[in-house]
Write a protein that holds these residues in place. Structure first.
Motif, PDB file in Angstrom:
ATOM      1  N   PHE A  34      75.064 -44.451  23.793  1.00  0.00           N
ATOM      2  CA  PHE A  34      75.522 -44.961  22.502  1.00  0.00           C
ATOM      3  C   PHE A  34      76.518 -43.942  21.962  1.00  0.00           C
ATOM      4  CE2 PHE A  34      75.403 -45.507  17.882  1.00  0.00           C
ATOM      5  CZ  PHE A  34      75.688 -46.868  17.801  1.00  0.00           C
ATOM      6  N   ASN A  35      77.781 -44.332  21.926  1.00  0.00           N
ATOM      7  CA  ASN A  35      78.861 -43.454  21.464  1.00  0.00           C
ATOM      8  C   ASN A  35      78.930 -42.151  22.275  1.00  0.00           C
ATOM      9  OD1 ASN A  35      79.604 -45.326  19.561  1.00  0.00           O
ATOM     10  ND2 ASN A  35      78.713 -44.240  17.823  1.00  0.00           N
ATOM     11  N   GLU A  36      79.210 -42.290  23.558  1.00  0.00           N
ATOM     12  CA  GLU A  36      79.320 -41.139  24.443  1.00  0.00           C
ATOM     13  C   GLU A  36      80.701 -41.073  25.115  1.00  0.00           C
ATOM     14  OE1 GLU A  36      77.422 -38.656  24.761  1.00  0.00           O
ATOM     15  OE2 GLU A  36      75.456 -39.263  23.995  1.00  0.00           O
ATOM     16  N   LYS A  37      81.734 -41.489  24.409  1.00  0.00           N
ATOM     17  CA  LYS A  37      83.061 -41.517  25.024  1.00  0.00           C
ATOM     18  C   LYS A  37      83.542 -40.127  25.431  1.00  0.00           C
ATOM     19  CE  LYS A  37      85.841 -41.180  20.753  1.00  0.00           C
ATOM     20  NZ  LYS A  37      86.891 -41.841  19.944  1.00  0.00           N
ATOM     21  N   GLU A  38      83.063 -39.079  24.740  1.00  0.00           N
ATOM     22  CA  GLU A  38      83.508 -37.720  25.069  1.00  0.00           C
ATOM     23  C   GLU A  38      82.923 -37.229  26.395  1.00  0.00           C
ATOM     24  OE1 GLU A  38      83.189 -37.872  20.483  1.00  0.00           O
ATOM     25  OE2 GLU A  38      81.944 -38.450  22.205  1.00  0.00           O
ATOM     26  N   ASN A  39      81.787 -37.801  26.787  1.00  0.00           N
ATOM     27  CA  ASN A  39      81.053 -37.281  27.943  1.00  0.00           C
ATOM     28  C   ASN A  39      80.996 -38.203  29.147  1.00  0.00           C
ATOM     29  OD1 ASN A  39      79.916 -34.755  26.717  1.00  0.00           O
ATOM     30  ND2 ASN A  39      78.907 -36.204  25.348  1.00  0.00           N
ATOM     31  N   ILE A  40      81.132 -39.501  28.936  1.00  0.00           N
ATOM     32  CA  ILE A  40      80.709 -40.454  29.954  1.00  0.00           C
ATOM     33  C   ILE A  40      81.509 -40.364  31.244  1.00  0.00           C
ATOM     34  CG2 ILE A  40      82.123 -42.392  29.109  1.00  0.00           C
ATOM     35  CD1 ILE A  40      78.512 -42.462  30.542  1.00  0.00           C
ATOM     36  N   ASP A  88      74.377 -49.509  24.549  1.00  0.00           N
ATOM     37  CA  ASP A  88      73.902 -50.270  23.395  1.00  0.00           C
ATOM     38  C   ASP A  88      75.045 -50.635  22.452  1.00  0.00           C
ATOM     39  OD1 ASP A  88      71.339 -50.333  24.312  1.00  0.00           O
ATOM     40  OD2 ASP A  88      70.515 -48.946  22.843  1.00  0.00           O
ATOM     41  N   ASN A  89      76.051 -51.304  23.022  1.00  0.00           N
ATOM     42  CA  ASN A  89      77.171 -51.808  22.219  1.00  0.00           C
ATOM     43  C   ASN A  89      77.862 -50.689  21.445  1.00  0.00           C
ATOM     44  OD1 ASN A  89      78.862 -53.893  21.347  1.00  0.00           O
ATOM     45  ND2 ASN A  89      77.609 -54.343  19.546  1.00  0.00           N
ATOM     46  N   SER A  90      78.193 -49.612  22.141  1.00  0.00           N
ATOM     47  CA  SER A  90      78.822 -48.455  21.502  1.00  0.00           C
ATOM     48  C   SER A  90      80.150 -48.835  20.857  1.00  0.00           C
ATOM     49  CB  SER A  90      79.083 -47.354  22.537  1.00  0.00           C
ATOM     50  OG  SER A  90      77.897 -46.899  23.118  1.00  0.00           O
ATOM     51  N   PRO A  91      80.312 -48.605  19.550  1.00  0.00           N
ATOM     52  CA  PRO A  91      81.574 -48.948  18.896  1.00  0.00           C
ATOM     53  C   PRO A  91      82.731 -48.031  19.275  1.00  0.00           C
ATOM     54  CG  PRO A  91      80.065 -47.918  17.336  1.00  0.00           C
ATOM     55  CD  PRO A  91      79.282 -48.158  18.593  1.00  0.00           C
ATOM     56  N   ASP A  92      82.445 -46.914  19.946  1.00  0.00           N
ATOM     57  CA  ASP A  92      83.520 -45.981  20.295  1.00  0.00           C
ATOM     58  C   ASP A  92      84.197 -46.304  21.624  1.00  0.00           C
ATOM     59  OD1 ASP A  92      81.643 -45.232  22.185  1.00  0.00           O
ATOM     60  OD2 ASP A  92      81.806 -43.071  21.787  1.00  0.00           O
ATOM     61  N   GLY A  93      83.794 -47.381  22.287  1.00  0.00           N
ATOM     62  CA  GLY A  93      84.461 -47.777  23.526  1.00  0.00           C
ATOM     63  C   GLY A  93      83.881 -47.160  24.789  1.00  0.00           C
ATOM     64  N   THR A  94      82.655 -46.654  24.721  1.00  0.00           N
ATOM     65  CA  THR A  94      82.021 -46.072  25.906  1.00  0.00           C
ATOM     66  C   THR A  94      82.000 -47.060  27.071  1.00  0.00           C
ATOM     67  OG1 THR A  94      80.600 -44.591  24.600  1.00  0.00           O
ATOM     68  CG2 THR A  94      79.884 -45.102  26.832  1.00  0.00           C
ATOM     69  N   ALA A  95      81.625 -48.299  26.799  1.00  0.00           N
ATOM     70  CA  ALA A  95      81.512 -49.301  27.869  1.00  0.00           C
ATOM     71  C   ALA A  95      82.846 -49.542  28.556  1.00  0.00           C
ATOM     72  CB  ALA A  95      80.951 -50.601  27.308  1.00  0.00           C
ATOM     73  N   ALA A  96      83.918 -49.554  27.806  1.00  0.00           N
ATOM     74  CA  ALA A  96      85.242 -49.792  28.394  1.00  0.00           C
ATOM     75  C   ALA A  96      85.624 -48.664  29.346  1.00  0.00           C
ATOM     76  CB  ALA A  96      86.283 -49.929  27.284  1.00  0.00           C
ATOM     77  N   ARG A 112      73.999 -54.064  26.224  1.00  0.00           N
ATOM     78  CA  ARG A 112      73.053 -54.703  25.310  1.00  0.00           C
ATOM     79  C   ARG A 112      73.735 -54.944  23.968  1.00  0.00           C
ATOM     80  NH1 ARG A 112      67.299 -52.322  25.155  1.00  0.00           N
ATOM     81  NH2 ARG A 112      68.282 -50.588  24.042  1.00  0.00           N
ATOM     82  N   MET A 113      73.175 -55.848  23.196  1.00  0.00           N
ATOM     83  CA  MET A 113      73.838 -56.277  21.974  1.00  0.00           C
ATOM     84  C   MET A 113      73.706 -55.280  20.826  1.00  0.00           C
ATOM     85  SD  MET A 113      75.427 -58.884  22.790  1.00  0.00           S
ATOM     86  CE  MET A 113      76.002 -59.305  21.142  1.00  0.00           C
ATOM     87  N   GLY A 114      72.672 -54.457  20.844  1.00  0.00           N
ATOM     88  CA  GLY A 114      72.485 -53.537  19.726  1.00  0.00           C
ATOM     89  C   GLY A 114      71.699 -52.314  20.131  1.00  0.00           C
ATOM     90  N   LYS A 115      71.546 -51.396  19.192  1.00  0.00           N
ATOM     91  CA  LYS A 115      70.848 -50.137  19.417  1.00  0.00           C
ATOM     92  C   LYS A 115      69.382 -50.326  19.028  1.00  0.00           C
ATOM     93  CE  LYS A 115      71.576 -45.176  18.609  1.00  0.00           C
ATOM     94  NZ  LYS A 115      70.247 -44.765  18.171  1.00  0.00           N
ATOM     95  N   THR A 116      68.531 -50.504  20.020  1.00  0.00           N
ATOM     96  CA  THR A 116      67.132 -50.819  19.747  1.00  0.00           C
ATOM     97  C   THR A 116      66.172 -49.754  20.272  1.00  0.00           C
ATOM     98  OG1 THR A 116      67.036 -52.170  21.766  1.00  0.00           O
ATOM     99  CG2 THR A 116      67.545 -53.301  19.706  1.00  0.00           C
ATOM    100  N   GLY A 117      66.678 -48.586  20.576  1.00  0.00           N
ATOM    101  CA  GLY A 117      65.796 -47.496  20.950  1.00  0.00           C
ATOM    102  C   GLY A 117      65.952 -47.051  22.390  1.00  0.00           C
ATOM    103  N   LEU A 118      65.768 -45.750  22.595  1.00  0.00           N
ATOM    104  CA  LEU A 118      65.887 -45.163  23.926  1.00  0.00           C
ATOM    105  C   LEU A 118      64.909 -45.802  24.907  1.00  0.00           C
ATOM    106  CD1 LEU A 118      67.160 -42.750  25.596  1.00  0.00           C
ATOM    107  CD2 LEU A 118      65.082 -41.492  24.999  1.00  0.00           C
TER     108      LEU A 118
END
Length: 240
Positions: A11-17, A38-46, A64-70
């Motif tokens: 979740f929001n790991e664009k700096e590391n992924i 978990d649908n990272s808004p920072d573009g991790t999935a892309a 996944r559609m949302g952030k629902t826990g580790l």
């Protein structure tokens, strides 16, 4: 084909992924990676999807559609891994707090040394191997593990560790649909259930280095779940 899948929730790991994926693939063993984003808004999935063009047979993503826990992210990944017939499944963070060079050590513990579960442990024999944590967080983590050990009697020093290799048979035995704790306490519940099922758990000493990039996901709700969830879990025992 690899017999081992490394699951990395994001979740929001664009700096590391990108770097963590490349480094895992650079190890001497052939690992596959599943990113559960978990649908990272920072573009991790892309970023991951772009890397999949370079590693089409080794790198996979589940969005996944949302952030629902580790915990729910890992359960999702575990079920995916079991459906794909992997024999060994490893949990790993995206932020380099877990050293990719230790992946082979965890794998070998299960593959060659008789472990059913191998834990990348920060606190083997009460020795502390943590870098870059402030004293407050270090004490919280260390005594949380001692608290869990006291309440549950589980013979594990680092009960909250998130760097873990599981044999397929363990994940097939533990009822994943009955795992209740969703934050970092999920790590405790999974180890507890594996122990109660009499699987062989071994701790492999590793050095944990706090992230340089991105932000920690730790918060008060996660701590509260761990403190009180462990008591409920122990009183209820294993679900049918």
């Amino acid at each position: 084909m690899s017999d081992t899948l490394v699951i990395i929730p994001t979740f929001n790991e664009k700096e590391n992924i990108e770097a963590i994926i490349t480094t895992v693939f650079a190890q001497e063993k052939n690992f596959h990676i599943l990113i559960v984003d978990d649908n990272s808004p920072d573009g991790t999935a892309a970023i991951v999807e772009k890397q999949m063009l370079q590693f089409p047979t080794q790198l996979f993503i589940e969005k996944r559609m949302g952030k629902t826990g580790l915990g729910t992210a890992y359960i999702h990944g575990f079920k995916w891994a079991l459906s794909k017939k992997y024999e060994y499944i490893i949990e790993m963070d995206a932020d380099f707090s877990h050293n990719p060079k230790d992946l082979v050590r965890l794998y070998n513990s299960c593959k060659n040394e008789g472990s059913d579960v191998s834990i990348g442990s920060r606190y083997v024999n009460n020795q502390v191997n943590v870098v870059n944590w402030d004293i407050k967080r270090l004490l919280l983590s260390y005594f949380a593990s001692k608290y869990v050990r006291f309440i549950t009697r589980i013979p594990v020093y680092d009960t909250t560790a998130g760097f873990v290799c599981w044999k397929r048979s363990v994940l097939e035995t533990v009822n994943l649909d009955k795992v209740k704790l969703v934050g970092y306490a999920f790590q405790i519940e999974m180890k507890y259930k594996a122990w109660k099922h009499k699987f062989n758990i071994k701790e492999v000493s590793v050095v944990f280095t706090d992230r340089d990039l991105g932000t920690s996901k730790m918060n008060r709700n996660i701590v509260s779940e761990a403190l009180f969830g462990v008591i409920k879990m122990t009183l209820k025992g294993l679900p049918k």
